[in-house]
Design a protein around this motif. Structure first.
Motif, PDB file in Angstrom:
ATOM      1  N   GLN A  57     -14.065 -47.883-108.065  1.00 46.51           N
ATOM      2  CA  GLN A  57     -12.981 -48.647-108.687  1.00 46.51           C
ATOM      3  C   GLN A  57     -13.489 -49.958-109.259  1.00 46.51           C
ATOM      4  O   GLN A  57     -13.058 -50.392-110.346  1.00 46.51           O
ATOM      5  CB  GLN A  57     -11.879 -48.890-107.656  1.00 46.51           C
ATOM      6  CG  GLN A  57     -10.631 -49.553-108.218  1.00 46.51           C
ATOM      7  CD  GLN A  57      -9.537 -49.683-107.172  1.00 46.51           C
ATOM      8  OE1 GLN A  57      -9.732 -49.309-106.017  1.00 46.51           O
ATOM      9  NE2 GLN A  57      -8.402 -50.231-107.567  1.00 46.51           N
ATOM     10  N   LEU A  58     -14.409 -50.612-108.556  1.00 41.14           N
ATOM     11  CA  LEU A  58     -14.961 -51.870-109.061  1.00 41.14           C
ATOM     12  C   LEU A  58     -15.834 -51.632-110.295  1.00 41.14           C
ATOM     13  O   LEU A  58     -15.785 -52.399-111.268  1.00 41.14           O
ATOM     14  CB  LEU A  58     -15.772 -52.565-107.965  1.00 41.14           C
ATOM     15  CG  LEU A  58     -14.986 -53.141-106.788  1.00 41.14           C
ATOM     16  CD1 LEU A  58     -15.936 -53.712-105.752  1.00 41.14           C
ATOM     17  CD2 LEU A  58     -14.015 -54.219-107.265  1.00 41.14           C
ATOM     18  N   SER A  59     -16.650 -50.589-110.252  1.00 42.59           N
ATOM     19  CA  SER A  59     -17.548 -50.340-111.381  1.00 42.59           C
ATOM     20  C   SER A  59     -16.777 -49.981-112.644  1.00 42.59           C
ATOM     21  O   SER A  59     -17.229 -50.251-113.760  1.00 42.59           O
ATOM     22  CB  SER A  59     -18.531 -49.220-111.025  1.00 42.59           C
ATOM     23  OG  SER A  59     -17.830 -48.001-110.827  1.00 42.59           O
ATOM     24  N   ALA A  60     -15.605 -49.364-112.503  1.00 42.68           N
ATOM     25  CA  ALA A  60     -14.811 -49.020-113.678  1.00 42.68           C
ATOM     26  C   ALA A  60     -14.345 -50.262-114.420  1.00 42.68           C
ATOM     27  O   ALA A  60     -14.309 -50.295-115.656  1.00 42.68           O
ATOM     28  CB  ALA A  60     -13.613 -48.171-113.262  1.00 42.68           C
ATOM     29  N   SER A  61     -13.990 -51.303-113.657  1.00 46.11           N
ATOM     30  CA  SER A  61     -13.551 -52.543-114.308  1.00 46.11           C
ATOM     31  C   SER A  61     -14.725 -53.381-114.792  1.00 46.11           C
ATOM     32  O   SER A  61     -14.615 -54.110-115.780  1.00 46.11           O
ATOM     33  CB  SER A  61     -12.693 -53.358-113.339  1.00 46.11           C
ATOM     34  OG  SER A  61     -13.433 -53.693-112.166  1.00 46.11           O
ATOM     35  N   MET A  62     -15.871 -53.291-114.123  1.00 46.65           N
ATOM     36  CA  MET A  62     -17.034 -54.091-114.523  1.00 46.65           C
ATOM     37  C   MET A  62     -17.693 -53.538-115.777  1.00 46.65           C
ATOM     38  O   MET A  62     -18.298 -54.277-116.548  1.00 46.65           O
ATOM     39  CB  MET A  62     -18.055 -54.133-113.375  1.00 46.65           C
ATOM     40  CG  MET A  62     -17.552 -54.870-112.142  1.00 46.65           C
ATOM     41  SD  MET A  62     -18.651 -54.668-110.727  1.00 46.65           S
ATOM     42  CE  MET A  62     -20.167 -55.316-111.383  1.00 46.65           C
ATOM     43  N   GLY A  63     -17.649 -52.235-116.027  1.00 43.12           N
ATOM     44  CA  GLY A  63     -18.317 -51.657-117.186  1.00 43.12           C
ATOM     45  C   GLY A  63     -17.565 -51.810-118.480  1.00 43.12           C
ATOM     46  O   GLY A  63     -18.089 -51.493-119.543  1.00 43.12           O
TER      47      GLY A  63
END
Length: 439
Positions: A57-63
């Motif tokens: 979930q975090l990587s989806a917003s960071m990318g």
């Protein structure tokens, strides 16, 4: 020469030499990019499978860059997997995303606190029962001058006098059509006598003219005292549910059936847990306060519904609540103080109230039951391995004390918990001296 601000190499030299160096530099750059794109993060305390959804979930917003469509950033999202055998995370992403996710993992991969929950269930009950009754039956001789039939019966714990009289006086042979009914009547009379409690005094008979008489006096006094102490305890991680069950499984009949010819009888049976059950989920907050979701149940077998039946009656005490308590503090979850008095007075209307002879026409029963049930609880926070060892040592020494000492000398665990958790009372003030000493 390198240009560090833009991570660029500037080459100057012979053209043939530059043509040889350029492919080599590109190959080294590709290998370095591949090696930096995959990271394996071993975990010490956290569970890798539980962290994967959070990191995804975090990587989806960071990318996703500001103002960029989500479909355009799919190719730059991190790929995260876990290896259950080694409890490790595998992250494939650009170096900036890897560094950010690694910081999140290290912040979550910390040693969690544990909570030891000790419960005390104390039940003290006292019940008394008194019963006194008189039954009689009389009948005249058979014929035209027969006396009317006279009998009385008030129930209670004594067997029915009419059933005893019929089983004792009726006659029949094996070829009689009523022989089965007579045998059943006598069997019921014998079972009633066997299951009777208390004192039975009586007599009766049949005269030559066919008249019968009988009298039966029953007296019962019963006192029951019980003192039950149960101390279930369970250790669990913070914010994790735990339960402990100590008891038995008893069969409960759920159905019976017979075939068309009264053959092939079968029963369906389910199993029910009877004993002590403790279910708890702790949550430690700042300052040492603990929020506890608790379900405490104590059940036992009371007895049969009737003496001829296989159905059982069970006692059940259950508390389901949410409390907040400081670590090491004893708190009462709930309890029951019950005082029940039952009186029964049955007899012949009018005659049972007569001053003296009224005792011959009535049956009296009285029961008194007092119950005091209390449930206490004490949570203890266990942070370090040394605290866990101390708690284990205390419990182990308590068990050894119970096994090595006489039951009258060994102190209960409830007293140990109260002494260790509650402050000791202040010492009494010294008594004043009777007189001053001579100088």
């Amino acid at each position: 020469m390198p240009v560090t601000s833009s991570n660029v190499l500037v080459l100057r030299g012979d053209a043939q030499m530059l043509d040889q160096l350029a492919p080599m530099i590109e190959e080294l750059d590709a290998r370095a990019d591949f090696q930096a794109g995959v990271t394996v993060i071993p975990l010490r305390y956290a569970v890798a499978a539980e962290l994967v959804p959070i990191l995804q979930q975090l990587s989806a917003s960071m990318g996703q860059a500001p103002g960029e469509d989500a479909s355009q950033a799919v190719g730059r999202r991190a790929n995260i997997a876990h290896h259950a055998a080694t409890n490790s995370l595998i992250v494939s992403a650009d170096p900036e995303t890897q560094e950010a996710l690694t910081r999140v993992v290290r912040a979550l991969d910390v040693r969690r606190q544990q909570v030891l929950v000790e419960a005390i269930v104390v039940e003290v009950s006292d019940s008394t029962m008194r019963e006194l009754g008189l039954q009689y039956v009389a009948s005249g001789a058979s014929g035209e001058n027969a006396m009317p039939f006279l009998s009385n019966s008030y129930g209670g714990s004594a067997p029915n006098l009419l059933a005893l009289t019929g089983a004792a006086l009726l006659r029949g042979d094996e070829d009689s059509p009523d022989s089965d009914a007579l045998a059943e009547l006598r069997r019921a009379a014998v079972n009633a006598l066997v299951s009777t409690s208390g004192l039975l005094l009586g007599g009766g008979g049949q005269r030559d003219d066919g008249s019968i008489f009988g009298v039966l006096l029953n007296a019962l006094a019963e006192d029951r005292d019980s003192n039950v102490l149960m101390t279930p305890s369970v250790m669990m991680l913070d914010n994790e549910a735990a339960s402990i069950l100590v008891g038995q499984q008893i069969p409960i009949t759920t159905g019976e059936a017979l075939g068309s010819d009264l053959q092939n009888q079968f029963r369906t049976v389910s199993r029910a847990d009877v004993g002590v059950t403790l279910e708890v989920r702790p949550q430690i907050s700042e300052g040492g306060a603990i929020r506890l979701e608790i379900r405490q149940e104590v059940s036992s077998i009371f007895g049969q519904v009737v003496s001829e039946s296989t159905d059982l009656i069970t006692n059940r005490r259950e508390i389901q609540t949410v409390v907040q308590v400081d670590a090491g503090q004893i708190i009462v979850l709930g309890g029951l103080i019950q005082d029940e008095i039952n009186r029964s007075d049955a007899g012949v209307p009018g005659l049972r109230r007569a001053p003296v002879v009224g005792r011959l026409f009535r049956s009296e029963g009285r029961s008194h039951r007092r119950t005091n049930l209390m449930v206490f609880l004490r949570p203890t926070i266990v942070t370090s391995p040394q605290q866990a060892a101390d708690v284990t040592r205390r419990q182990y020494e308590a068990v050894r004390g119970y096994q090595g000492l006489d039951p009258l000398v060994a102190r209960s665990l409830a007293e140990e918990m109260q002494r260790s958790a509650l402050p000791a009372p202040p010492p009494p003030a010294p008594a004043a001296e009777a007189g001053a000493s001579n100088q």
